[in-house]
Design an enzyme around this catalytic site. Structure first.
Site, PDB file in Angstrom:
ATOM      1  CE  LYS A 192      -1.369   2.456   3.237  1.00 57.25           C
ATOM      2  NZ  LYS A 192      -1.826   3.048   4.508  1.00 57.25           N
ATOM      3  CG  ASP A 209      -7.051   3.493   2.595  1.00 54.12           C
ATOM      4  OD1 ASP A 209      -7.987   3.179   1.819  1.00 54.12           O
ATOM      5  OD2 ASP A 209      -6.936   4.630   3.090  1.00 54.12           O
TER       6      ASP A 209
END
Length: 218
Positions: free
Chosen positions: A121, A139
């Site tokens: 991420k 996320d």
């Protein structure tokens, strides 16, 4: 509604109503964004922005951070979540940035994830925000919103969501789409009580499509 129609409507609405979405993390260069994103893991951007001005004054470059002790770094970030691990990761990241990348933040996900504290991420955020690459960071907001509004179906994990979004979103839009979905989840499509009546995505939203009467009765 066909999936292609849903994507087209949602992306067009965002393009018209949020043409220039930006990260809410404060930074002035790639190094600062990398630090901020590492600090933001399971922590709010607001909290990170409160501590980074003093942090960057004390550690203005990876060269300075690389020779710092974990204890002093911890002292600077102790108000964020998991400060012990993040202090170790930041020092390790800075050391690798100097020793393996000549102080330059890498521009590929494959290189970025080699550094301590940098998961997929975080790497996608850097590749997207700094280098404008078609990288989709997923996320909790992106994962939740994508599933709720119908861009994904029964995604089991962030990687599955990422692959689905990248498959259906035009490459040029992916850096923006990452911010669109995060901000939408943060301020409109809230986890416990989404603000459906205020949301411009209703015509294409799978959740609203299935629960219109329930939502209108609240």
């Amino acid at each position: 509604m066909r999936l292609e129609e849903r994507y087209k409507g949602i992306l067009q609405w965002f393009e018209e109503n949020v043409p220039q979405p930006q990260t809410e993390l404060h930074y002035r260069n790639p190094y600062e964004l990398l630090v901020a994103v590492i600090l933001s893991a399971q922590c709010t951007d607001k909290r990170v922005n409160m501590i980074t001005p003093a942090f960057f004054e004390r550690y203005p470059s990876p060269e300075v951070l690389a020779v710092a002790s974990v204890e002093t770094v911890f002292d600077s970030i102790k108000s964020v979540s998991y400060p012990n691990n993040k202090a170790k990761h930041l020092v390790g990241m800075a050391q690798m940035l100097i020793n393996e990348f000549n102080g330059v933040v890498p521009d590929t996900v494959e290189q970025l994830v080699k550094m301590p504290g940098v998961g997929r991420k975080t790497a996608n955020v850097i590749a997207s925000v700094i280098y404008n690459k078609p990288a989709m960071a997923v996320d909790t907001h992106v994962f939740r919103v994508s599933e709720r509004i119908g861009l994904t179906t029964n995604s089991k994990n962030p990687l599955q969501t990422e692959r689905t979004l990248v498959k259906h979103i035009p490459q040029a839009m992916i850096p923006k789409a990452h911010h669109w979905l995060i901000l939408h989840g943060r301020y409109m499509c809230l986890a416990r009580k989404p603000k459906c009546e205020q949301c411009g995505l209703k015509p294409w939203c799978r959740w609203y499509e299935k629960h219109p009467l329930e939502i209108k009765s609240k």
